[in-house]
Write a protein that holds these residues in place. Structure first.
Motif, PDB file in Angstrom:
ATOM      1  N   GLN A 193       0.845  -1.196   0.000  1.00  0.00           N
ATOM      2  CA  GLN A 193       0.000   0.000   0.000  1.00  0.00           C
ATOM      3  C   GLN A 193       0.885   1.253   0.000  1.00  0.00           C
ATOM      4  OE1 GLN A 193      -3.650   0.007   0.311  1.00  0.00           O
ATOM      5  NE2 GLN A 193      -3.330  -2.123  -0.265  1.00  0.00           N
ATOM      6  N   ILE A 194       0.410   2.279  -0.654  1.00  0.00           N
ATOM      7  CA  ILE A 194       1.038   3.584  -0.547  1.00  0.00           C
ATOM      8  C   ILE A 194       0.278   4.349   0.547  1.00  0.00           C
ATOM      9  CG2 ILE A 194      -0.393   4.696  -2.334  1.00  0.00           C
ATOM     10  CD1 ILE A 194       2.166   6.167  -3.215  1.00  0.00           C
ATOM     11  N   VAL A 195       1.009   4.950   1.463  1.00  0.00           N
ATOM     12  CA  VAL A 195       0.402   5.600   2.622  1.00  0.00           C
ATOM     13  C   VAL A 195       0.509   7.109   2.474  1.00  0.00           C
ATOM     14  CG1 VAL A 195       0.444   5.857   5.132  1.00  0.00           C
ATOM     15  CG2 VAL A 195       0.986   3.637   4.095  1.00  0.00           C
ATOM     16  N   SER A 196      -0.587   7.801   2.701  1.00  0.00           N
ATOM     17  CA  SER A 196      -0.597   9.266   2.654  1.00  0.00           C
ATOM     18  C   SER A 196      -0.956   9.793   4.033  1.00  0.00           C
ATOM     19  CB  SER A 196      -1.624   9.758   1.619  1.00  0.00           C
ATOM     20  OG  SER A 196      -1.754  11.168   1.684  1.00  0.00           O
ATOM     21  N   LEU A 197      -0.060  10.616   4.588  1.00  0.00           N
ATOM     22  CA  LEU A 197      -0.339  11.297   5.849  1.00  0.00           C
ATOM     23  C   LEU A 197      -0.590  12.758   5.532  1.00  0.00           C
ATOM     24  CD1 LEU A 197      -0.495  11.330   8.962  1.00  0.00           C
ATOM     25  CD2 LEU A 197       1.953  11.862   8.971  1.00  0.00           C
ATOM     26  N   ALA A 198      -1.792  13.207   5.824  1.00  0.00           N
ATOM     27  CA  ALA A 198      -2.177  14.573   5.471  1.00  0.00           C
ATOM     28  C   ALA A 198      -2.599  15.339   6.705  1.00  0.00           C
ATOM     29  CB  ALA A 198      -3.313  14.556   4.451  1.00  0.00           C
ATOM     30  N   GLY A 199      -2.399  16.630   6.652  1.00  0.00           N
ATOM     31  CA  GLY A 199      -2.811  17.495   7.754  1.00  0.00           C
ATOM     32  C   GLY A 199      -2.376  18.910   7.481  1.00  0.00           C
ATOM     33  N   PRO A 200      -2.891  19.851   8.255  1.00  0.00           N
ATOM     34  CA  PRO A 200      -2.517  21.251   8.061  1.00  0.00           C
ATOM     35  C   PRO A 200      -1.006  21.437   8.174  1.00  0.00           C
ATOM     36  CG  PRO A 200      -4.364  21.048   9.586  1.00  0.00           C
ATOM     37  CD  PRO A 200      -3.851  19.664   9.345  1.00  0.00           C
ATOM     38  N   THR A 201      -0.501  22.453   7.475  1.00  0.00           N
ATOM     39  CA  THR A 201       0.926  22.759   7.519  1.00  0.00           C
ATOM     40  C   THR A 201       1.370  23.093   8.940  1.00  0.00           C
ATOM     41  OG1 THR A 201       0.845  23.604   5.269  1.00  0.00           O
ATOM     42  CG2 THR A 201       2.703  24.306   6.601  1.00  0.00           C
ATOM     43  N   LYS A 202       2.546  22.585   9.297  1.00  0.00           N
ATOM     44  CA  LYS A 202       3.179  22.872  10.596  1.00  0.00           C
ATOM     45  C   LYS A 202       2.297  22.441  11.776  1.00  0.00           C
ATOM     46  CE  LYS A 202       6.019  26.643   8.802  1.00  0.00           C
ATOM     47  NZ  LYS A 202       5.520  26.658   7.432  1.00  0.00           N
ATOM     48  N   THR A 203       1.701  21.264  11.626  1.00  0.00           N
ATOM     49  CA  THR A 203       0.917  20.720  12.741  1.00  0.00           C
ATOM     50  C   THR A 203       1.508  19.416  13.257  1.00  0.00           C
ATOM     51  OG1 THR A 203      -0.580  19.687  11.136  1.00  0.00           O
ATOM     52  CG2 THR A 203      -1.272  21.792  12.083  1.00  0.00           C
ATOM     53  N   GLY A 204       2.761  19.121  12.870  1.00  0.00           N
ATOM     54  CA  GLY A 204       3.444  17.990  13.466  1.00  0.00           C
ATOM     55  C   GLY A 204       3.498  16.723  12.644  1.00  0.00           C
ATOM     56  N   LYS A 205       3.267  16.791  11.328  1.00  0.00           N
ATOM     57  CA  LYS A 205       3.334  15.576  10.503  1.00  0.00           C
ATOM     58  C   LYS A 205       4.745  14.980  10.533  1.00  0.00           C
ATOM     59  CE  LYS A 205       1.792  17.432   6.658  1.00  0.00           C
ATOM     60  NZ  LYS A 205       1.446  18.793   7.101  1.00  0.00           N
ATOM     61  N   THR A 206       5.744  15.849  10.364  1.00  0.00           N
ATOM     62  CA  THR A 206       7.131  15.374  10.351  1.00  0.00           C
ATOM     63  C   THR A 206       7.518  14.790  11.702  1.00  0.00           C
ATOM     64  OG1 THR A 206       7.741  17.026   8.687  1.00  0.00           O
ATOM     65  CG2 THR A 206       9.530  16.045   9.961  1.00  0.00           C
ATOM     66  N   VAL A 207       7.149  15.479  12.781  1.00  0.00           N
ATOM     67  CA  VAL A 207       7.454  15.001  14.138  1.00  0.00           C
ATOM     68  C   VAL A 207       6.818  13.628  14.363  1.00  0.00           C
ATOM     69  CG1 VAL A 207       7.034  15.425  16.590  1.00  0.00           C
ATOM     70  CG2 VAL A 207       7.770  17.306  15.113  1.00  0.00           C
ATOM     71  N   LEU A 208       5.551  13.487  13.983  1.00  0.00           N
ATOM     72  CA  LEU A 208       4.857  12.209  14.161  1.00  0.00           C
ATOM     73  C   LEU A 208       5.526  11.111  13.350  1.00  0.00           C
ATOM     74  CD1 LEU A 208       2.464  10.467  15.113  1.00  0.00           C
ATOM     75  CD2 LEU A 208       1.178  11.324  13.143  1.00  0.00           C
ATOM     76  N   CYS A 209       5.844  11.405  12.087  1.00  0.00           N
ATOM     77  CA  CYS A 209       6.451  10.394  11.219  1.00  0.00           C
ATOM     78  C   CYS A 209       7.764   9.882  11.788  1.00  0.00           C
ATOM     79  CB  CYS A 209       6.717  10.980   9.827  1.00  0.00           C
ATOM     80  SG  CYS A 209       5.272  10.994   8.799  1.00  0.00           S
ATOM     81  N   LYS A 210       8.632  10.801  12.189  1.00  0.00           N
ATOM     82  CA  LYS A 210       9.954  10.387  12.658  1.00  0.00           C
ATOM     83  C   LYS A 210       9.853   9.603  13.967  1.00  0.00           C
ATOM     84  CE  LYS A 210      12.733  13.546   9.999  1.00  0.00           C
ATOM     85  NZ  LYS A 210      13.851  14.515   9.943  1.00  0.00           N
ATOM     86  N   LYS A 211       8.860   9.931  14.774  1.00  0.00           N
ATOM     87  CA  LYS A 211       8.672   9.142  15.992  1.00  0.00           C
ATOM     88  C   LYS A 211       8.192   7.734  15.642  1.00  0.00           C
ATOM     89  CE  LYS A 211       6.327   8.986  20.456  1.00  0.00           C
ATOM     90  NZ  LYS A 211       5.688   7.673  20.317  1.00  0.00           N
ATOM     91  N   MET A 212       7.256   7.632  14.709  1.00  0.00           N
ATOM     92  CA  MET A 212       6.694   6.336  14.361  1.00  0.00           C
ATOM     93  C   MET A 212       7.684   5.472  13.576  1.00  0.00           C
ATOM     94  SD  MET A 212       3.838   6.361  15.822  1.00  0.00           S
ATOM     95  CE  MET A 212       3.266   4.800  15.167  1.00  0.00           C
ATOM     96  N   LEU A 213       8.530   6.104  12.756  1.00  0.00           N
ATOM     97  CA  LEU A 213       9.507   5.334  11.990  1.00  0.00           C
ATOM     98  C   LEU A 213      10.610   4.808  12.894  1.00  0.00           C
ATOM     99  CD1 LEU A 213       9.759   7.588   8.810  1.00  0.00           C
ATOM    100  CD2 LEU A 213       8.662   5.356   8.990  1.00  0.00           C
ATOM    101  N   GLY A 214      10.878   5.532  13.981  1.00  0.00           N
ATOM    102  CA  GLY A 214      11.836   5.054  14.978  1.00  0.00           C
ATOM    103  C   GLY A 214      13.191   4.733  14.391  1.00  0.00           C
ATOM    104  N   GLU A 215      13.652   3.504  14.619  1.00  0.00           N
ATOM    105  CA  GLU A 215      14.976   3.072  14.180  1.00  0.00           C
ATOM    106  C   GLU A 215      14.956   2.413  12.800  1.00  0.00           C
ATOM    107  OE1 GLU A 215      17.775   3.797  15.849  1.00  0.00           O
ATOM    108  OE2 GLU A 215      16.401   4.933  17.145  1.00  0.00           O
ATOM    109  N   ARG A 216      13.802   2.367  12.159  1.00  0.00           N
ATOM    110  CA  ARG A 216      13.751   1.774  10.827  1.00  0.00           C
ATOM    111  C   ARG A 216      14.502   2.636   9.821  1.00  0.00           C
ATOM    112  NH1 ARG A 216       7.416   0.216  10.179  1.00  0.00           N
ATOM    113  NH2 ARG A 216       7.172   2.000  11.576  1.00  0.00           N
ATOM    114  N   GLU A 217      14.991   2.012   8.764  1.00  0.00           N
ATOM    115  CA  GLU A 217      15.683   2.761   7.715  1.00  0.00           C
ATOM    116  C   GLU A 217      14.660   3.472   6.830  1.00  0.00           C
ATOM    117  OE1 GLU A 217      19.740   1.195   6.159  1.00  0.00           O
ATOM    118  OE2 GLU A 217      18.330  -0.482   6.081  1.00  0.00           O
ATOM    119  N   TYR A 218      14.937   4.716   6.491  1.00  0.00           N
ATOM    120  CA  TYR A 218      14.077   5.432   5.555  1.00  0.00           C
ATOM    121  C   TYR A 218      14.898   6.465   4.791  1.00  0.00           C
ATOM    122  CZ  TYR A 218      13.919   8.880   9.388  1.00  0.00           C
ATOM    123  OH  TYR A 218      14.255   9.771  10.383  1.00  0.00           O
ATOM    124  N   VAL A 219      14.423   6.790   3.612  1.00  0.00           N
ATOM    125  CA  VAL A 219      14.983   7.874   2.794  1.00  0.00           C
ATOM    126  C   VAL A 219      13.970   9.000   2.809  1.00  0.00           C
ATOM    127  CG1 VAL A 219      15.636   8.612   0.474  1.00  0.00           C
ATOM    128  CG2 VAL A 219      16.371   6.377   1.329  1.00  0.00           C
TER     129      VAL A 219
END
Length: 408
Positions: free
Chosen positions: A38-64
């Motif tokens: 599946q392709i996952v889309s995380l959407a929300g208002p600008t500067k409401t913490g999407k990046t912060v949430l993503c990096k917390k959830m991705l944790g130690e997994r590898e990502y580009v």
């Protein structure tokens, strides 16, 4: 802890991280990321913490992690991905040159430097197919591809990118796209065959209680007593943005010389702390560059018509449009009819622009936002006849600098 580690505007907070568990946001994103093919889309208002949430959830997994605002063409995307994965542009392959044979007798090869050898090894450079190697490497290593601000990519380039990714997604590649809420389905719009292989997670607006927690947790860590009225005011003025809330709290600490928790009791923020000055200063610093690009409008061959305002001043169509947006509050989403109503309150009746002039101005403002990398400052939805002002910093600037000092 130092105040810079407690109130983190634009970074990854720890003490003041709000997990919003009651909204099941983290659980929804975790489920989406775990779902195969599946392709996952995380959407929300600008500067409401999407990046912060993503990096917390991705944790130690590898990502580009790729910034969509820097992608103009599909080649830009693959060049950045291959650079992150350290895939070379060219790769050398070697092979042994065949021995020269004359009349059945082996003849030694003479090198360019004069050496005599029975054989030589030659090296050939060939260009690497960066996209193919990147996709294969990410699949084999289970590297997640994250494209932030996916909506910034040009529609035609988006279509090609999604088509390039489609086969890899079917083979197990994890792709996470971040976008503003009203552009959540851009991936499906680019490639209809993704229907059924697309999961959207929408990050809700922050409510006052969640924003207040940022102040509560941070001030507690720093042993600061901040009056409840000040906290409620900054919650009301932060445009539902945790970024701005973090910034307000940091500024309060700075102005009151709070660096770390006091060893000699608690620090009391005075009841008469000057919030208006703080708001005006932050608005100027945060929103002025965005506003200046928008109010200048597109390049024009002749001087634009100045329209008289009821206040006695003058404004061209772009400034008048931004003034009208400001008069709505400004709100994150504004219907065309509401915008036109606000504009009619600002301009004299005889100089009110025609409908096509207003929509043309909105299209130009949206184009300037998109091409200028302005976090979707202004977006115009022709079908819904709606203006989106997603950037909280721009809204804050319009409230505190364009409207004048906002009421408190």
């Amino acid at each position: 802890m130092h105040k810079d580690d407690v109130f983190v505007a634009g970074g990854q907070p720890t003490v003041t991280y709000i997990d919003r568990q009651e909204l099941h946001v983290e659980r929804s994103l975790a489920r989406a990321l775990a779902t195969p093919n599946q392709i996952v889309s995380l959407a929300g208002p600008t500067k409401t913490g999407k990046t912060v949430l993503c990096k917390k959830m991705l944790g130690e997994r590898e990502y580009v992690w790729i910034d969509g605002g820097q992608i103009k063409t599909p080649d830009d995307l693959w060049n950045k991905i291959t650079a992150e994965l350290n895939i070379p542009y060219e790769r050398a392959s070697s092979h042994e040159l065949a021995k020269q044979v004359e009349g059945g007798v082996s003849v030694s090869i003479v090198s360019a430097g004069g050496s005599r050898l029975s054989s030589q090894t030659a090296e050939t450079l060939h260009r690497v197919d960066g996209m193919a190697e990147a996709l294969l490497m990410m699949q084999q290593r289970r590297v997640i591809l994250v494209i932030d601000d996916f909506h910034y990519i040009d529609p035609e380039s988006r279509k090609e990118v999604v088509r390039n990714l489609k086969g890899a997604i079917f083979n197990g590649l994890k792709v996470l796209l971040l976008s503003v809420a009203h552009r959540v389905f851009d991936a499906i719009s680019a490639e209809s065959e993704l229907t059924g292989r697309f999961i959207s997670v929408t990050l809700p607006d922050w409510n006052p209680g969640e924003l207040e927690q940022i102040a509560t947790l941070g001030f507690r860590e720093l042993k600061v007593d901040c009056p409840a009225e000040i906290v409620s005011t900054i919650v009301a003025e932060c445009q539902s943005s945790p970024f701005l809330m973090q910034k307000f709290c940091w500024e309060i600490c700075f102005d009151n010389n709070v660096e770390k928790p006091s060893l000699f009791g608690r620090t009391k923020i005075p009841d008469d702390y000057d919030l208006k000055s703080m708001f005006t200063r932050i608005a100027q610093d945060a929103g002025l560059p965005i506003y200046q690009k928008l109010v200048a409008g597109p390049q024009a061959r002749k001087e634009r018509l100045k329209r008289p305002l009821k206040s006695g001043e003058e404004a061209d169509i772009y400034e008048a449009t931004l003034l009208a947006i400001a008069e709505t509050g400004p709100l994150p989403s504004i219907s065309y009819d509401d915008l036109r109503s606000k504009m009619s309150n600002l301009l004299t009746t005889e100089m009110m622009p025609q409908k096509h002039e207003i929509t043309s101005a909105l299209k130009h403002l949206a184009n300037i936002s998109l091409k200028g990398g302005l976090s979707s400052a202004v977006d115009w939805d022709e079908e819904r006849r709606e203006v989106s002002v997603a950037d909280p910093y721009l809204r804050f600037f319009l409230r505190w600098q364009v409207r004048g000092t906002a009421p408190m």
